[in-house]
Design a protein around this motif. Structure first.
Motif, PDB file in Angstrom:
ATOM      1  N   ASP A  51       0.832  -1.213   0.000  1.00 38.15           N
ATOM      2  CA  ASP A  51       0.000   0.000   0.000  1.00 38.15           C
ATOM      3  C   ASP A  51       0.862   1.257   0.000  1.00 38.15           C
ATOM      4  O   ASP A  51       0.599   2.209  -0.744  1.00 38.15           O
ATOM      5  CB  ASP A  51      -0.943   0.008   1.202  1.00 38.15           C
ATOM      6  N   ASN A  52       1.896   1.265   0.851  1.00 39.84           N
ATOM      7  CA  ASN A  52       2.786   2.426   0.913  1.00 39.84           C
ATOM      8  C   ASN A  52       3.510   2.641  -0.423  1.00 39.84           C
ATOM      9  O   ASN A  52       3.674   3.772  -0.876  1.00 39.84           O
ATOM     10  CB  ASN A  52       3.816   2.280   2.040  1.00 39.84           C
ATOM     11  N   PHE A  53       3.939   1.552  -1.045  1.00 39.17           N
ATOM     12  CA  PHE A  53       4.652   1.665  -2.312  1.00 39.17           C
ATOM     13  C   PHE A  53       3.726   2.191  -3.409  1.00 39.17           C
ATOM     14  O   PHE A  53       4.105   3.085  -4.167  1.00 39.17           O
ATOM     15  CB  PHE A  53       5.247   0.312  -2.728  1.00 39.17           C
ATOM     16  N   TYR A  54       2.509   1.664  -3.481  1.00 33.59           N
ATOM     17  CA  TYR A  54       1.571   2.138  -4.503  1.00 33.59           C
ATOM     18  C   TYR A  54       1.183   3.589  -4.254  1.00 33.59           C
ATOM     19  O   TYR A  54       1.003   4.375  -5.193  1.00 33.59           O
ATOM     20  CB  TYR A  54       0.331   1.250  -4.570  1.00 33.59           C
ATOM     21  N   LEU A  55       1.099   3.976  -2.999  1.00 39.68           N
ATOM     22  CA  LEU A  55       0.806   5.363  -2.662  1.00 39.68           C
ATOM     23  C   LEU A  55       1.950   6.268  -3.114  1.00 39.68           C
ATOM     24  O   LEU A  55       1.721   7.337  -3.690  1.00 39.68           O
ATOM     25  CB  LEU A  55       0.570   5.509  -1.156  1.00 39.68           C
ATOM     26  N   SER A  56       3.182   5.828  -2.887  1.00 37.71           N
ATOM     27  CA  SER A  56       4.333   6.633  -3.311  1.00 37.71           C
ATOM     28  C   SER A  56       4.429   6.679  -4.835  1.00 37.71           C
ATOM     29  O   SER A  56       4.877   7.675  -5.409  1.00 37.71           O
ATOM     30  CB  SER A  56       5.632   6.113  -2.691  1.00 37.71           C
ATOM     31  N   LEU A  57       4.011   5.621  -5.527  1.00 40.66           N
ATOM     32  CA  LEU A  57       3.992   5.620  -6.995  1.00 40.66           C
ATOM     33  C   LEU A  57       2.996   6.633  -7.536  1.00 40.66           C
ATOM     34  O   LEU A  57       3.254   7.290  -8.550  1.00 40.66           O
ATOM     35  CB  LEU A  57       3.626   4.226  -7.532  1.00 40.66           C
ATOM     36  N   GLU A  58       1.868   6.765  -6.871  1.00 39.01           N
ATOM     37  CA  GLU A  58       0.850   7.718  -7.311  1.00 39.01           C
ATOM     38  C   GLU A  58       1.299   9.158  -7.084  1.00 39.01           C
ATOM     39  O   GLU A  58       0.936  10.047  -7.849  1.00 39.01           O
ATOM     40  CB  GLU A  58      -0.464   7.463  -6.576  1.00 39.01           C
ATOM     41  N   GLN A  59       2.047   9.387  -6.027  1.00 33.48           N
ATOM     42  CA  GLN A  59       2.424  10.749  -5.664  1.00 33.48           C
ATOM     43  C   GLN A  59       3.628  11.266  -6.443  1.00 33.48           C
ATOM     44  O   GLN A  59       3.721  12.452  -6.728  1.00 33.48           O
ATOM     45  CB  GLN A  59       2.701  10.834  -4.161  1.00 33.48           C
TER      46      GLN A  59
END
Length: 149
Positions: A51-59
């Motif tokens: 979840d953290n990685f996908y969130l950082s990918l979006e940002q």
């Protein structure tokens, strides 16, 4: 038939056996809970990392090195989870086996407890019958003595 004391001793043995099985069951439950909790924590950690990685990918853009490190981290968590799953299953099987043994031991103890209760009731019934017979004899003797006067 055997005396009540004999049955009581056997019941005490069965009760000790039941208590030993209870301790083994508690140990197996604790072992299962420990391994299952470790698996749960690993899966939870993996989910949070994803979840953290996908969130950082979006940002923002993620450097390739960070992407590779993340993939390796997720892979290590997957390997740990795969390692823990058979251990969880083994612990579950052990726990279920211990529970079955505990149940059997409890049933055996209850059988002897019921046997003792029935034997006590039978003995009490015998005493009541003997008292009733004795009272009948006394009544008959009093009646005969009264009639003979």
């Amino acid at each position: 038939m055997a005396r009540i004391e004999t049955f009581q001793k056997i019941k005490d043995l069965k009760e000790r056996d039941k208590n030993e099985h209870m301790k083994a069951y508690r140990r197996s439950v604790e072992s299962f809970e420990q391994v299952a909790t470790e698996l749960y924590e690993t899966l939870k950690e993996k989910e949070q990392a994803e979840d953290n990685f996908y969130l950082s990918l979006e940002q923002k853009k993620v450097p390739a090195v960070s992407f590779i490190q993340h993939q390796q981290y997720i892979q290590r968590l997957d390997e740990k989870a795969e390692f823990l799953q058979p251990r969880v299953q083994t612990a579950r099987t052990t726990m279920e086996s211990s529970q079955a043994k505990l149940t059997d031991a409890h049933v055996e103890m209850k059988k002897f407890q019921k046997l003792i209760e029935r034997r006590i009731e039978k003995d009490e019934q015998g005493v009541k019958e003997a008292e009733a017979k004795h009272m009948d004899e006394l009544s008959m003797n009093q009646f005969l003595n009264y009639k003979n006067r």
